[in-house]
Design a protein around this motif. Structure first.
Motif, short mmCIF file in Angstrom:
data_model
loop_
_atom_site.label_atom_id
_atom_site.label_comp_id
_atom_site.label_asym_id
_atom_site.label_seq_id
_atom_site.Cartn_x
_atom_site.Cartn_y
_atom_site.Cartn_z
N VAL A 74 0.84 -1.24 -0.05
CA VAL A 74 -0.01 0.05 0.06
C VAL A 74 0.86 1.24 0.06
N ASP A 77 2.40 1.77 -3.31
CA ASP A 77 1.79 1.76 -4.56
C ASP A 77 2.17 0.47 -5.44
N LYS A 79 1.31 -3.02 -7.22
CA LYS A 79 0.18 -4.01 -7.51
C LYS A 79 0.68 -5.51 -7.71
N VAL A 105 -6.88 -2.15 6.73
CA VAL A 105 -6.27 -1.90 5.24
C VAL A 105 -7.50 -2.39 4.32
N ILE A 107 -8.33 -2.97 0.48
CA ILE A 107 -7.54 -3.05 -0.75
C ILE A 107 -8.59 -3.64 -2.02
N ARG A 163 -6.14 -3.73 -7.10
CA ARG A 163 -4.63 -3.65 -6.72
C ARG A 163 -4.15 -5.13 -6.76
#
Length: 610
Positions: A74, A77, A79, A105, A107, A163
């Motif tokens: 996270v 950034d 993926k 979190v 996502i 993500r």
């Protein structure tokens, strides 16, 4: 120029869980990709799901892997794309989402489905599912059935804002190709770019094998194995890419480490068939671009085929493997005698109970170089490990076998000791059945953020003729290198015998029941010699003690290399094989001992003889 950095977080299910953290914290990667699904792994996951509907995926992906790197993913950034979904990608998604929620979190997780054909088995009953290599009929007792999807559904999932993308079965390289299709907007007819992206995925798919692991010249990298760097690729819009690893990590990135991985499990390099493209790697070039950096160019592609490869696994009896040590004088002879006595005793017990004979048995005296067959040199060793593997239709029969190992300690040869792991464990045998299925019959779908969208397969309008530049063994190209010495088909009178290891590097792996051996010349002068001496017949003769099918040789002029495929060389391959090396991991090391006749002037000029 925009570049995309993709790192390999895992080469297989069971790889070191420290690799993802290394790349997430030290690699400055844009993507982390994970490959977990060997063919037979699918049957193991199917059995797990049958016991618990919340299982059937690679649980390690959630904990410890993603649990360890979630904050880094996270914050930086990054993926993530993984085929950890196995036969239950939705359960994998749910477990990851819960773990992330528990950590506070949020996502977006996408799931790619469509590969699992088991729920549609009745619907597909009437299509031709004959085994694509042997022609064998489709088995009855199927445990898993999955098609190999490509990179397009992954690209669509990323385009929808995910993500993390979790897939079931897909081509190993697709977890890398999908992000590149998304980032660079590659179309389905950008064949050369798709081939290049697939090659990038092929280099990454086995993790540290591209950075000094499983490397012929292993001494160059061994000092850093304790902290070996995992590979990443910096990819460019035209398909060119550079292979490297995090700064300060161990291992090695060189033309040879990358070249060996490029050849690994490759088969025909001019006709490497993947779901999105048919690749031709014969013209690929590798260039040292700096310390631990290798630039890769020259991949070519053509339109994909109208079919996917599908794999079914089925139950095929039971097996067990016993390992124990024998020490002292005549250790090898004692090992042979003990193994023979155990098999004769158990066969007698089978007859008394009305049981059939073994399906197969395999005895190898390890330490006496049993796997080398007639090329063994260590026959007088005083310490060996006896391996006896047995395969039977009946679990009861294999249980009898496992109970008759320990009595050898007191009732057979002197020096029997060290039964590894105690009584051998009985396990089911999963056999692989591969066939081709029309892509139109395998619609994929992507689910993300509560929305499901179909991803229809792109089917080419018509077959495209091969643009292969591979040359058959009977039609060699002009000699390469700067030597002007002729290389006749028969060894010249003034020649010396040099082990192949002096002329080349090599790496081997498996393709079902076939072995692949890639051989890279150490110098251009050696290419015509290898072409003339290391023939299909020479390799077939060297491996005659394990080979049941033909040997085929292919050439890759771009990296001065050859790819050999040894058909029916692994005793069934995978868990269906009873051998100590069912995946041909040591075949290249064996071949490096074969003697090659080299003209004496060239041998002296290149330092091959004193």
């Amino acid at each position: 120029m925009k570049t995309v950095r993709i790192g390999s977080g895992s080469g297989f299910w069971g790889d070191t869980p420290g690799a993802p953290g290394q790349l997430a914290r030290r690699g400055a990667v844009d993507y982390l990709v994970f490959d977990y699904l060997a063919e037979v792994t699918m049957s193991l996951l199917a059995r797990a799901r049958s016991r618990d509907p919340d299982l059937g995926y690679a649980v390690d992906f959630v904990d410890p892997v993603m649990k360890d790197i979630l904050a880094d993913v996270v914050a930086n950034d990054i993926k993530v794309v993984s085929n950890a979904g196995g036969v239950n990608p939705e359960a994998c998604r749910d477990a990851l989402a819960k773990m992330a929620a528990d950590a506070g979190v949020d996502i977006d997780i996408a799931v790619v489905t469509g590969d699992d054909l088991m729920p549609r088995l009745d619907e597909l009953r009437d299509i031709d599912k004959s085994e694509m290599f042997s022609g064998a009929p489709f088995p009855d007792d199927v445990q898993s059935l999955n098609a190999y999807l490509g990179g397009r559904p992954i690209a669509e999932a990323l385009g929808a804002g995910a993500r993390v993308v979790i897939t079931g079965k897909c081509a190993d390289s697709a977890v890398t190709l999908g992000p590149l299709m998304h980032e660079f907007g590659w179309a389905d007819d950008d064949h050369d770019r798709l081939a290049a992206g697939s090659l990038a995925g092929h280099i990454l798919e086995c993790g540290a094998q591209a950075t000094g692991g499983n490397f012929t010249d292993w001494r160059l990298a061994a000092d850093g194995w304790h902290d070996i760097g995992f590979p990443f690729v910096d990819c460019e819009p035209d398909g060119a890419f550079t292979v490297s690893k995090p700064e300060g990590t161990g291992g090695l990135v060189s033309r040879h480490t990358v070249g060996e991985q490029m050849l690994y499990e490759l088969g025909d390099p001019a006709n490497y068939v993947l779901p999105d493209v048919v690749c031709d790697f014969t013209g690929v070039a590798l260039e040292e671009a700096g310390p631990d950096r290798v630039r890769v160019t020259g991949a070519r592609g053509r339109a994909a085929t109208p079919t996917y490869k599908a794999n079914a696994t089925c139950l095929d009896g039971y097996r067990a493997t016993a390992l124990f040590m024998i020490g002292g004088i005549d250790a090898r002879l004692k090992g042979d005698a003990v193994a023979d006595a155990i098999l004769r005793r158990t066969r007698r017990l089978f007859r008394e109970r009305g049981l059939a004979d073994y399906r197969a048995t395999d005895v190898e005296i390890l330490g006496a170089e049993a796997t080398y067959g007639p090329h063994a040199r260590a026959r007088e060793t005083r310490e060996v490990v006896v391996k006896i593997a047995a395969h039977h239709d009946s679990r009861e029969a294999v249980e009898i076998f496992t109970r008759e190992i320990a009595p050898a300690v007191t009732g057979m040869a002197p020096g029997v000791t060290g039964i590894f792991g105690g009584r051998p464990r009985v396990s089911p045998v999963a056999r692989l059945h591969s066939f081709l299925i029309d892509k139109a019959l395998v619609p994929a779908a992507v689910a993300v953020d509560g929305v499901t969208m179909d991803v229809p397969a792109r089917i080419p309008p018509a077959p495209v003729p091969s643009a292969s530049v591979a040359r058959p063994a009977s039609d060699p190209p002009a000699d390469e290198g700067d030597t002007d010495l002729p290389i006749p088909s028969n060894p010249p009178e003034h020649s010396v015998l040099v082990p192949l290891a002096g002329l080349a590097l090599a790496r081997s792996g498996d393709k079902g029941d076939s072995a692949n051996i890639g051989v890279i010349a150490r110098h251009p002068d050696f290419v015509p010699i290898l072409r003339a001496r290391l023939t299909e017949d020479a390799v077939a003769a060297y491996f005659g003690h394990v080979l049941r099918g033909p040997v085929r040789r292919y050439e890759l002029p771009g990296i001065q290399a050859f790819s050999f495929v040894l058909h029916e060389a692994l005793g069934g391959g995978g868990v269906a094989s009873l051998r100590m090396d069912p995946q041909a991991k040591a075949f290249a090391q064996m071949l490096l001992d074969i003697d090659i006749a080299v003209p004496e002037p060239l041998a002296r000029a290149r330092g091959l003889v004193a």
